[in-house]
Every structure is written in C-alpha cells, then in structure tokens.
Motif scaffolding. Structure first.
Motif, PDB file in Angstrom:
ATOM      1  N   LEU A   7      -3.757  11.786  17.884  1.00 40.36           N
ATOM      2  CA  LEU A   7      -2.587  11.615  17.030  1.00 40.36           C
ATOM      3  C   LEU A   7      -2.792  11.788  15.532  1.00 40.36           C
ATOM      4  CD1 LEU A   7      -0.718   8.634  18.708  1.00 40.36           C
ATOM      5  CD2 LEU A   7      -0.371  11.083  19.027  1.00 40.36           C
ATOM      6  N   PRO A   8      -3.874  11.285  14.926  1.00 37.99           N
ATOM      7  CA  PRO A   8      -3.929  11.290  13.461  1.00 37.99           C
ATOM      8  C   PRO A   8      -3.640  12.636  12.813  1.00 37.99           C
ATOM      9  CG  PRO A   8      -5.696   9.949  14.324  1.00 37.99           C
ATOM     10  CD  PRO A   8      -5.045  10.611  15.502  1.00 37.99           C
TER      11      PRO A   8
ATOM     12  N   LEU B  65       2.023   0.691  19.783  1.00 34.06           N
ATOM     13  CA  LEU B  65       3.411   0.239  19.913  1.00 34.06           C
ATOM     14  C   LEU B  65       3.940  -0.328  18.594  1.00 34.06           C
ATOM     15  CD1 LEU B  65       5.756  -0.138  21.910  1.00 34.06           C
ATOM     16  CD2 LEU B  65       4.832  -2.400  22.441  1.00 34.06           C
ATOM     17  N   ALA B  66       3.121  -1.113  17.897  1.00 29.22           N
ATOM     18  CA  ALA B  66       3.562  -1.726  16.637  1.00 29.22           C
ATOM     19  C   ALA B  66       3.828  -0.672  15.574  1.00 29.22           C
ATOM     20  CB  ALA B  66       2.508  -2.721  16.149  1.00 29.22           C
ATOM     21  N   SER B  67       3.071   0.442  15.619  1.00 20.93           N
ATOM     22  CA  SER B  67       3.269   1.482  14.611  1.00 20.93           C
ATOM     23  C   SER B  67       4.639   2.149  14.730  1.00 20.93           C
ATOM     24  CB  SER B  67       2.163   2.536  14.719  1.00 20.93           C
ATOM     25  OG  SER B  67       2.226   3.217  15.961  1.00 20.93           O
ATOM     26  N   TYR B  68       5.304   1.969  15.849  1.00 21.24           N
ATOM     27  CA  TYR B  68       6.652   2.522  16.034  1.00 21.24           C
ATOM     28  C   TYR B  68       7.611   1.969  14.977  1.00 21.24           C
ATOM     29  CZ  TYR B  68      10.946   3.901  18.490  1.00 21.24           C
ATOM     30  OH  TYR B  68      12.168   4.453  18.820  1.00 21.24           O
ATOM     31  N   TRP B  69       7.391   0.708  14.573  1.00 19.57           N
ATOM     32  CA  TRP B  69       8.299   0.048  13.621  1.00 19.57           C
ATOM     33  C   TRP B  69       7.710  -0.061  12.217  1.00 19.57           C
ATOM     34  CZ3 TRP B  69       7.728  -1.969  18.668  1.00 19.57           C
ATOM     35  CH2 TRP B  69       8.849  -1.842  19.485  1.00 19.57           C
TER      36      TRP B  69
ATOM     37  N   ALA C 162       5.783   9.783  20.271  1.00 20.87           N
ATOM     38  CA  ALA C 162       4.375  10.057  20.579  1.00 20.87           C
ATOM     39  C   ALA C 162       3.557   8.770  20.591  1.00 20.87           C
ATOM     40  CB  ALA C 162       3.799  11.053  19.570  1.00 20.87           C
ATOM     41  N   THR C 163       3.881   7.836  19.684  1.00 16.18           N
ATOM     42  CA  THR C 163       3.163   6.557  19.703  1.00 16.18           C
ATOM     43  C   THR C 163       3.458   5.781  20.989  1.00 16.18           C
ATOM     44  OG1 THR C 163       4.935   5.340  18.563  1.00 16.18           O
ATOM     45  CG2 THR C 163       3.302   6.436  17.185  1.00 16.18           C
ATOM     46  N   LEU C 164       4.695   5.867  21.465  1.00 18.76           N
ATOM     47  CA  LEU C 164       5.028   5.206  22.734  1.00 18.76           C
ATOM     48  C   LEU C 164       4.263   5.830  23.894  1.00 18.76           C
ATOM     49  CD1 LEU C 164       8.905   4.762  22.360  1.00 18.76           C
ATOM     50  CD2 LEU C 164       7.082   3.108  21.862  1.00 18.76           C
TER      51      LEU C 164
END
Length: 434
Positions: free
Chosen positions: A49-50, A111-115, A188-190
């Motif tokens: 991802l990065p 998951l936390a990075s989604y928000w 993508a994070t999910l």
C-alpha cells in the motif's frame, strides 16, 4: 468350557487392546508450514500500500511527502526491531497467540486509517500498529517455525516461507492498485484489514506451537518434549544480543545482511524507478520491471533453500553477493529509454538473487547459535532494515549532489563484494564467550 472361555478372553483382548497409531501420510509440519505461508502472505498485503497511497494522501490532505515518508520509515524500523522480540515472545507465549495478536494489530491499523484525518494518525496507525504487527510476522516467525518443526528440508522450507512475502505483494499489489484507481484509497485499507482477519481462524485452528503438542517428532527428526515457556522475553532478547555480539560470526552475518538490505529494499525498491526514468524510460515500464523482479525472487529463494540443504552456506552467500555486486556495477550501462534484452536479463538475474541470501544466512545463525538462532536472526534482520533505510536516504543525497545515480550503483556493487568476503571468513560453530 475352558476352551470357550479362552476364546472369549482372546477375542476380548484382541478387540480392546490399543492399536498403534498409523503414521499420517502428510506430516503435520507441512500443514504448519502452509499456514505460516498463508499468514505471511496476508501480512504482506499492507506492504503493497504505501507506494500506492502517497499521491492520494498528498492530494486529499495536503500532507508533505516527508510526513508520509516518516510514517513508512517508522514502519520499516519497527519491522526490523520487533522481529527479535517477537521470536522471544513466541518462546514465552507460543507461536499461535503471538501471530493472532500480530494479525489483529495489522487489521486494527489498516482499519483505523480509514477514518484518519491528521498526519500523526498516519504515523500511529501505519507506522506503529502495522509496523509492530508485520514485524512480529517477519522472518523470525518463519525461522521459529522452521527450527521447531523441521530437521530435514530446513533450507527448502526457509526458502518457501521467505518467498511468501514476495508472493503476498504479487497478489495484493495489482489488486490494491486497481481498487485505488477505481474506488480510492479507503476501500484498499479495508481490503488489507480483511486479508489479515481472514487468516486468523486458520492460525488458531491449524497452527501448533511445537510438534510435541500433537505427539509428533519434527519432520526428519526424533521426538523431543516441549520445552517449558521461556520467561522474561524482552530480557532474554537483549541478553541473546549481548551474548551473540561477543562472537565474530554475529558481526559478519549482521554486516553482510545489512548490505543485503542496502542493495535490495534500500537501493532497488527506492531508486531503480527514478534512475531508469532519468535515462528516458517511462515510469510504468520501470515499475513493471521491478514487479518482474518479484516473480523471479520467489523462484530464486526457493531454489536457494534447496541449495542450502546441500552445500556450504558460507560459499553460497559469497557467490550470491559477488554476482549481485557485478550486476550492479554493470547496471548504469544498461539504462536506456526502452526496455532492451540486456535489461531484461539483468532483471531476471537480479530477481533470482534478490533474497536468495536468506536461507543460507538463517542456516548459519542456526549452526552458530542453536536454540537462540531465531532471536539472533531477528537481530540480523534488524541490521538488514537499518542498511535498507540508510541507502534509501543516502542514495537520494548522492543523486542531489552529483545529479546522477551512477555512483550509487557502483558503491553498492563494491559493498556487495565486501559482503562476499565477509561470508567467506565466517568460521565454524563457536560458542558465545560468557
């Protein structure tokens, strides 16, 4: 009457006498290895991802490339530094519990990075949580599994499990790239969080900490009782480092593996694409070449494991580093606006040698340090990440100062030659000086 009683007694004895357990067709060690492979693949999803998120995060939040890069740097540092402590924690609490918690940390961070809405959250979720989680499932994890469950075929299994990381990126990189293009970075994070969570039931149901847990001997070995849990995991990890640091082989292994990280993750993953682009090659073409390296990385690592079971690990390391160094010295001459056969040959050759160093390095750690080998290898892996981080930074500085990457390739080739010499002078098994 007597004969009838005897027949009844004989029949009863025959019916109720315990029967020996038949030997399973597939040794449980291979099932544990398969679960380990899948776990590392799931954990490697985040590593895809990065590079895909830099531009979307910069465009949406206005974060600088330095802020985003710092989060990735924290992740890389923790990936390396967590590994030796994770190996000790596995000795204390068991492989299964540590890996489940690690997968949970990766899923929680993704998951936390989604928000997230602030750069410090990126550093906390991506850098800290995911760094700790992926570091706990790094090569020290595969080293622990291999050491406990296998006596025969250790080199081959090491190669297969090492290739799992590259396999995960090959699976998730194109998938996540498509998701980011079509739906944005949040879905993508999910996807990464889901990949980590899906693996958890397999680990909990099929993974076992030790062959003795299921009444088996290690594959190719004899039955041994399960050792008592090792208490004081952090203290033991530091003690093992100090004990190993008193021996020459540790510094030779750590130094050569730091050069390995410098010439792979730090050099090629960071600087190959911009170097090729400054010679006129399209970025998409350069990125495709880098992806092809991952394909041959899998083949080369598994083959290296097979070789490690049959040949002197020191000589294998020397050959690997020497060939890598020669290829890097010739690379500037292969750069061109288009992909030529000579460049394709380099990519295939370099891919086969990418992490072929892992199985023989782990074999030498096992030979030198026995029961502490997984922890020692964790510290050696930490040196790998330090080498990668240094060259990722210094390579950019050289490019800024000289206006070219040529000096970076030549210097890296010379470093690989040094690593080859370091591998050759590693002596046979030595006990740590008390």
């Amino acid at each position: 009457m007597l004969s009838g009683v005897n027949r009844t007694t004989d029949r009863t004895t025959t019916e109720y006498a315990p029967r020996p357990r038949s030997r399973p067709r597939i040794h449980r060690a291979w099932i544990v290895a398969a679960v380990t492979f899948v776990t590392i693949v799931g954990g490697a999803a985040f590593n895809s991802l990065p590079g895909l998120f830099v531009e979307p995060l910069h465009d949406e939040f206005g974060w600088t490339y330095g802020e985003i890069g710092l989060a990735v740097s924290i992740d890389m540092a923790l990936y390396g530094l967590t590994a030796p402590f994770a190996a000790a924690l596995m000795d204390r609490f068991g492989i299964r519990r540590v890996v489940v918690v690690a997968l949970g940390a990766v899923a929680a961070g993704a998951l936390a990075s989604y928000w997230m809405t602030a750069a410090w959250q990126l550093m906390l979720y991506w850098g800290l949580l995911v760094g700790l989680g992926t570091g706990s499932m790094a090569m020290a994890f595969s080293a622990t599994v291999t050491h406990r469950w296998f006596v025969a075929r250790r080199g081959l299994v090491t190669g297969i499990l090492t290739a799992a990381g590259a396999s995960g990126q090959l699976v998730f990189l194109p998938l996540c790239a498509w998701i980011v293009d079509e739906h944005g970075w949040r879905p993508a994070t999910l996807t990464v969080a889901l990949a980590a969570l899906v693996v958890v039931p397999f680990v909990w149901l099929l993974m076992r900490d030790h062959p003795a847990d299921v009444g088996l001997a290690p594959y190719g070995g004899t039955y041994v009782e399960k050792p008592a849990p090792a208490r004081g995991a952090a203290r033991r990890t530091v003690r093992v480092l100090f004990d190993a640091a008193r021996t020459g082989p540790f510094w030779l292994l750590a130094g050569s593996f730091a050069i390995c990280g410098a010439s792979t993750n730090g050099l090629m993953r960071t600087h190959f694409i911009p170097s090729a682009h400054e010679h006129g090659m399209q970025i998409t073409a350069a990125a495709s070449l880098l992806a092809v390296i991952g394909v041959f990385d899998i083949i080369g690592t598994i083959f290296s494991g097979w070789l490690t079971d049959r040949f002197d690990a020191r000589r294998l390391l020397a050959v690997y580093y020497a060939l890598r160094g020669v290829s890097l010295i010739f690379l500037p001459m292969l750069m061109a606006p288009t992909v030529r056969p000579s460049m394709v040959f380099f990519i295939v050759f370099y891919g086969l040698d990418w992490v072929a160093t892992v199985p023989p390095t782990l074999a030498l750690c096992r030979e030198q340090y026995g029961e502490d080998s997984a922890i020692v290898f964790g510290w050696v892996l930490a040196s790998h990440q330090v080498g990668a981080a240094l060259v990722a930074f210094l390579g950019g500085v050289v490019r800024d100062v000289t206006g070219s990457y040529d000096l970076v390739w030549y210097a890296s080739g010379a470093l690989c030659a040094t690593a080859a010499l370091m591998a050759l002078v590693i002596r046979g098994k030595q006990a740590a000086t008390p």
